[in-house]
Motif scaffolding. Structure first.
Motif, mmCIF file in Angstrom:
data_model
loop_
_atom_site.group_PDB
_atom_site.id
_atom_site.type_symbol
_atom_site.label_atom_id
_atom_site.label_comp_id
_atom_site.label_asym_id
_atom_site.label_seq_id
_atom_site.Cartn_x
_atom_site.Cartn_y
_atom_site.Cartn_z
ATOM 1 N N GLY A 166 0.829 -1.330 0.027
ATOM 2 C CA GLY A 166 0.074 -0.200 0.048
ATOM 3 C C GLY A 166 0.868 1.332 0.080
ATOM 4 O O GLY A 166 0.339 2.514 0.171
ATOM 5 N N LEU A 167 1.974 1.063 -0.122
ATOM 6 C CA LEU A 167 2.887 2.390 0.091
ATOM 7 C C LEU A 167 3.383 2.715 -1.616
ATOM 8 O O LEU A 167 3.799 1.578 -2.237
ATOM 9 C CB LEU A 167 4.117 2.064 0.772
ATOM 10 N N HIS A 168 3.767 3.978 -1.829
ATOM 11 C CA HIS A 168 4.130 4.378 -3.235
ATOM 12 C C HIS A 168 5.821 4.443 -2.836
ATOM 13 O O HIS A 168 6.079 5.253 -1.999
ATOM 14 C CB HIS A 168 3.558 5.499 -3.305
ATOM 15 N N CYS A 169 6.502 3.639 -3.626
ATOM 16 C CA CYS A 169 8.144 3.305 -3.289
ATOM 17 C C CYS A 169 8.710 3.742 -4.554
ATOM 18 O O CYS A 169 8.154 3.740 -5.760
ATOM 19 C CB CYS A 169 8.360 2.138 -2.824
ATOM 20 N N ILE A 170 10.038 4.153 -4.384
ATOM 21 C CA ILE A 170 10.856 4.353 -5.568
ATOM 22 C C ILE A 170 12.262 3.796 -5.238
ATOM 23 O O ILE A 170 12.485 3.678 -4.048
ATOM 24 C CB ILE A 170 11.086 6.004 -5.954
ATOM 25 N N GLY A 171 13.006 3.221 -5.934
ATOM 26 C CA GLY A 171 14.000 2.308 -5.693
ATOM 27 C C GLY A 171 15.257 2.873 -6.739
ATOM 28 O O GLY A 171 15.020 3.156 -7.942
ATOM 29 N N ASP A 172 16.484 2.581 -6.486
ATOM 30 C CA ASP A 172 17.667 2.855 -7.143
ATOM 31 C C ASP A 172 18.539 1.397 -6.980
ATOM 32 O O ASP A 172 18.746 1.121 -5.803
ATOM 33 C CB ASP A 172 18.267 4.285 -6.721
ATOM 34 N N TYR A 173 19.104 0.962 -8.158
ATOM 35 C CA TYR A 173 20.052 -0.120 -8.166
ATOM 36 C C TYR A 173 21.658 0.463 -8.050
ATOM 37 O O TYR A 173 21.829 1.458 -8.927
ATOM 38 C CB TYR A 173 19.933 -1.052 -9.417
ATOM 39 N N LYS A 174 22.212 -0.120 -7.178
ATOM 40 C CA LYS A 174 23.699 0.281 -7.219
ATOM 41 C C LYS A 174 24.610 -0.801 -7.235
ATOM 42 O O LYS A 174 24.436 -1.961 -6.502
ATOM 43 C CB LYS A 174 23.970 1.011 -5.613
ATOM 44 N N ALA A 175 25.467 -0.814 -8.194
ATOM 45 C CA ALA A 175 26.388 -1.885 -8.452
ATOM 46 C C ALA A 175 28.012 -1.766 -8.149
ATOM 47 O O ALA A 175 28.822 -2.533 -8.445
ATOM 48 C CB ALA A 175 26.203 -2.466 -9.971
ATOM 49 N N ALA A 176 28.183 -0.581 -7.417
ATOM 50 C CA ALA A 176 29.262 -0.270 -7.021
ATOM 51 C C ALA A 176 29.785 -1.259 -5.715
ATOM 52 O O ALA A 176 29.013 -1.442 -4.933
ATOM 53 C CB ALA A 176 29.402 1.234 -6.479
ATOM 54 N N LYS A 177 31.124 -1.224 -5.360
ATOM 55 C CA LYS A 177 31.471 -1.933 -4.284
ATOM 56 C C LYS A 177 31.316 -1.350 -2.892
ATOM 57 O O LYS A 177 30.704 -1.886 -1.981
ATOM 58 C CB LYS A 177 32.996 -2.166 -4.403
ATOM 59 N N LYS A 178 31.488 -0.118 -2.995
ATOM 60 C CA LYS A 178 31.038 0.819 -1.799
ATOM 61 C C LYS A 178 29.940 1.755 -1.990
ATOM 62 O O LYS A 178 29.903 2.221 -3.237
ATOM 63 C CB LYS A 178 32.415 1.277 -1.401
ATOM 64 N N ILE A 179 29.196 1.758 -1.157
ATOM 65 C CA ILE A 179 28.181 2.966 -1.348
ATOM 66 C C ILE A 179 27.994 3.812 -0.169
ATOM 67 O O ILE A 179 28.395 3.685 0.805
ATOM 68 C CB ILE A 179 26.592 2.290 -1.383
ATOM 69 N N ASP A 180 27.994 5.298 -0.508
ATOM 70 C CA ASP A 180 27.769 6.499 0.295
ATOM 71 C C ASP A 180 26.409 6.517 0.440
ATOM 72 O O ASP A 180 25.772 7.298 -0.466
ATOM 73 C CB ASP A 180 28.773 7.458 -0.360
ATOM 74 N N LEU A 181 25.793 5.948 1.813
ATOM 75 C CA LEU A 181 24.423 6.209 1.832
ATOM 76 C C LEU A 181 23.932 7.528 1.796
ATOM 77 O O LEU A 181 22.733 7.708 1.419
ATOM 78 C CB LEU A 181 24.075 5.405 3.152
ATOM 79 N N THR A 182 24.770 8.372 2.310
ATOM 80 C CA THR A 182 24.133 9.906 2.490
ATOM 81 C C THR A 182 24.008 10.604 1.138
ATOM 82 O O THR A 182 22.849 11.116 0.874
ATOM 83 C CB THR A 182 24.932 10.622 3.274
ATOM 84 N N HIS A 183 24.863 10.171 0.240
ATOM 85 C CA HIS A 183 24.991 10.505 -1.277
ATOM 86 C C HIS A 183 23.694 9.948 -1.819
ATOM 87 O O HIS A 183 22.904 10.629 -2.579
ATOM 88 C CB HIS A 183 26.238 10.113 -1.923
ATOM 89 N N TYR A 184 23.550 8.689 -1.837
ATOM 90 C CA TYR A 184 22.481 8.044 -2.525
ATOM 91 C C TYR A 184 20.863 8.455 -1.906
ATOM 92 O O TYR A 184 20.214 8.493 -2.673
ATOM 93 C CB TYR A 184 22.866 6.522 -2.433
ATOM 94 N N VAL A 185 20.927 8.574 -0.750
ATOM 95 C CA VAL A 185 19.631 8.914 -0.077
ATOM 96 C C VAL A 185 19.208 10.376 -0.584
ATOM 97 O O VAL A 185 18.287 10.662 -0.959
ATOM 98 C CB VAL A 185 19.663 8.893 1.332
ATOM 99 N N LEU A 186 20.289 11.088 -0.466
ATOM 100 C CA LEU A 186 19.958 12.498 -1.225
ATOM 101 C C LEU A 186 19.315 12.499 -2.655
ATOM 102 O O LEU A 186 18.750 13.249 -3.047
ATOM 103 C CB LEU A 186 21.392 13.484 -0.951
ATOM 104 N N GLN A 187 20.114 11.605 -3.433
ATOM 105 C CA GLN A 187 19.936 11.457 -4.719
ATOM 106 C C GLN A 187 18.230 10.917 -4.839
ATOM 107 O O GLN A 187 17.473 11.431 -5.674
ATOM 108 C CB GLN A 187 20.893 10.644 -5.434
ATOM 109 N N MET A 188 18.128 9.962 -4.079
ATOM 110 C CA MET A 188 16.585 9.359 -4.125
ATOM 111 C C MET A 188 15.489 10.343 -3.595
ATOM 112 O O MET A 188 14.491 10.578 -4.163
ATOM 113 C CB MET A 188 16.618 8.151 -3.052
ATOM 114 N N VAL A 189 16.129 11.229 -2.680
ATOM 115 C CA VAL A 189 14.972 12.431 -2.122
ATOM 116 C C VAL A 189 14.740 13.271 -3.166
ATOM 117 O O VAL A 189 13.440 13.642 -3.464
ATOM 118 C CB VAL A 189 15.498 13.241 -1.019
#
Length: 259
Positions: A166-189
């Protein structure tokens, strides 16, 4: 060049240069806004490591022949331009787009990847979709956002949008070895801001799917979309435009000084 119309706005997208255009004006991308606070310290170590590998390769044995010196220097200077990881990520995204459209009954089921590494990367995501059975709304969806107060805009491509529980969701695939969550969350926002403006439907949850690479585990990171994040996304858009304006002003200043 790919062309889409979003609320009477025509956006053109060059997939090779990964560049967005509106009336021949280059747009800032959501990815670039997301990188506003990206920690780039890791890049120094990566470049250093690549340089050492190249130097060892050329200096082993009898050393570097004189005619190879210029070639060596060029290889070291250009080592940061290696696109192998980017190509791998693009291939994973392309296959997941086909699979997502297959689940939406928009395309036939894609053949399994021939590459073992790529097969290992996408299989856990396929299993996640099969287990949770999200209602996939769109794959590789181009989005556009125009701030109502500042008229500062951006565009981007969202990997997947779906309904789940029941939730409207968006998603992003990341194939990098390391992920910077702050960076990616901001992108998703900022992508969420664009989706909300384009569709009029609030985004409830953000998903980051970490595709496994070279023995690493599959990870799913989720974050609830809040009004505080929306404010932060709008501010990031403003700051990225300001950063671009400052860079342009400094470049013009240097040019004038040089003349």
């Amino acid at each position: 060049m790919k062309e889409v119309h979003i609320n009477d706005v025509k956006i053109e997208f060059d997939p090779i240069k990964h560049q967005y255009w509106l009336d021949e004006r280059s747009l800032i991308s959501g990815t670039r806004i997301g990188s506003l606070y990206e920690d780039k310290v890791w890049m120094k170590y990566w470049v250093s490591d690549m340089c050492q590998k190249l130097v060892r390769t050329y200096l082993d044995g009898s050393g570097v022949p004189e005619e190879k010196i210029e070639e060596l220097i060029k290889k070291i200077n250009d080592c940061h331009k290696d696109t192998t990881a980017m190509d791998f990520g693009n291939a994973c995204h392309a296959w997941m787009e086909k699979f997502g459209n297959y689940k939406r009954k928009k395309r036939r089921k894609p053949a399994k990847p021939k590459s073992e590494a790529m097969k290992n990367a996408v299989q856990p995501m396929v299993e996640w979709i099969e287990e949770h059975n999200p209602e996939i709304i769109a794959c590789e969806e181009i989005v556009y956002y125009l701030d109502p107060d500042t008229d500062l805009d951006f565009s981007g491509t969202l990997d997947i949008r779906f309904m789940l529980d029941g939730l409207h969701c968006i998603g992003d695939y990341k194939a990098a070895k390391k992920i910077d969550l702050t960076h990616y969350v901001l992108q998703m926002v900022v992508y969420a801001l664009a989706i909300e403006q384009c569709t009029g439907i609030p985004v409830d949850r953000l998903y980051i799917f970490k595709l496994p690479k070279e023995g690493l585990k599959f990870q799913v990171k989720t974050i609830e979309m809040t009004d505080q994040l929306r404010k932060g996304g709008r501010l990031a858009n403003y700051l990225k435009h300001m950063e671009k304006d400052v860079e342009k002003a400094l470049k013009n200043s240097s040019t004038k000084k040089g003349t």
